[in-house]
Design an enzyme around this catalytic site. Structure first.
Site, PDB file in Angstrom:
ATOM      1  N   GLU A  26       0.816  -1.117   0.199  1.00  0.00           N
ATOM      2  CA  GLU A  26      -0.043   0.239  -0.158  1.00  0.00           C
ATOM      3  C   GLU A  26       1.020   1.501   0.163  1.00  0.00           C
ATOM      4  OE1 GLU A  26      -2.955   0.908  -0.185  1.00  0.00           O
ATOM      5  OE2 GLU A  26      -3.700  -1.513  -0.452  1.00  0.00           O
ATOM      6  N   GLU A  31       0.449   3.612  -3.143  1.00  0.00           N
ATOM      7  CA  GLU A  31      -0.198   5.222  -2.959  1.00  0.00           C
ATOM      8  C   GLU A  31       1.125   6.250  -3.373  1.00  0.00           C
ATOM      9  OE1 GLU A  31      -2.790   5.149  -0.111  1.00  0.00           O
ATOM     10  OE2 GLU A  31      -4.554   3.152  -1.297  1.00  0.00           O
ATOM     11  N   GLU A  45      -2.340  12.871  -4.757  1.00  0.00           N
ATOM     12  CA  GLU A  45      -1.721  14.440  -4.261  1.00  0.00           C
ATOM     13  C   GLU A  45      -0.687  13.504  -3.644  1.00  0.00           C
ATOM     14  OE1 GLU A  45      -1.178  18.517  -3.221  1.00  0.00           O
ATOM     15  OE2 GLU A  45      -2.922  17.405  -4.864  1.00  0.00           O
TER      16      GLU A  45
END
Length: 184
Positions: A84, A88, A135
Site C-alpha cells: 500500500e 500510494e 497527490e
C-alpha cells in the site's frame, strides 16, 4: 442471497439482535464480517507524516488519508502495508510495529477492521502518488489544524494519539509478531 454451500435461497434470521441470512435448506448462517485492512503511519526524519489525497472516484474524494487499503487474500498484513505504501506513495518503508487497531464504518456500507502500523522512513525516494491517490505530501503534526481535511475519523484519532504519545514520551507499540510490548 443464495447459500455459498448449497445454492439454496437464504432467509432473514435474527440472532442476538443482529439480522443475518440463513440457508433455508442446509441451515448455514452467513455472517457479514468487517474487511481486514491496513494503515501505515509513515514518519520521516523531520517528524512529518505521510498523507495522500484521494482520487475523485474513491470514497471521500479530495480528502487526505494515511496510506491504507485492504489486505489481499494470500498476503500478510506486513506485505499489505509495504504494498500500500509503495502503490500510494511510491516509496518503500518497512513497518516498525503495530500502534493501534481501529474500526471504520463508511457511508457506502463498508465496515473495516484496520491494523495500524508505524513506519520510520529513512530513504531518499521521491514521493510518487499512485493507485487511488492523486497527490502525496509530508505534513507536520505540530498544529493539527494545519493538516489537510482527512477522509477518515480513524486517521485523525491515530495521528492525535501518536502526537500525544510523543509528547508524553510514552511511545508503546506492539512488536510485529504481536507477542510482546516494548516502549521507546
Amino acid at each position: 442471497m443464495f447459500c455459498i454451500r448449497c445454492g439454496a435461497e437464504c432467509e432473514d434470521y435474527e440472532e442476538g439482535g443482529v439480522l443475518r441470512q440463513r440457508c433455508s435448506r442446509c441451515g448455514h448462517i452467513h455472517y457479514q464480517n468487517p474487511y481486514p485492512c491496513i494503515a501505515v503511519l509513515v514518519v520521516n526524519e523531520q517528524g512529518e507524516i505521510l498523507l495522500g489525497k484521494r482520487h475523485k472516484k474513491s470514497i471521500y474524494p479530495g480528502k487526505w488519508c494515511l496510506p491504507c487499503g485492504y489486505i489481499e487474500y494470500g498476503e500478510t498484513y506486513l506485505e499489505a502495508a509495504l504494498r500500500e505504501v509503495k502503490e500510494e506513495a511510491g516509496i518503500t518503508s518497512p513497518a516498525d510495529g503495530i500502534i493501534n487497531v481501529v474500526s471504520n464504518q463508511f457511508d457506502n456500507g463498508v465496515n473495516s477492521l484496520v491494523v495500524v502500523l508505524l513506519s520510520h522512513y529513512r530513504g531518499n525516494e521521491t514521493l510518487k502518488p499512485g493507485d487511488d491517490i492523486i497527490e502525496t505530501g509530508w505534513f507536520s503534526i505540530e498544529n493539527m489544524s494545519t493538516l489537510p481535511p482527512l477522509a477518515f475519523s480513524a486517521d485523525e484519532f491515530i495521528i492525535t494519539k501518536y502526537k500525544n504519545m510523543l509528547a508524553e514520551g510514552s511511545m508503546t507499540i506492539l512488536t510485529l509478531e504481536g507477542n510482546s510490548v516494548y516502549g521507546h
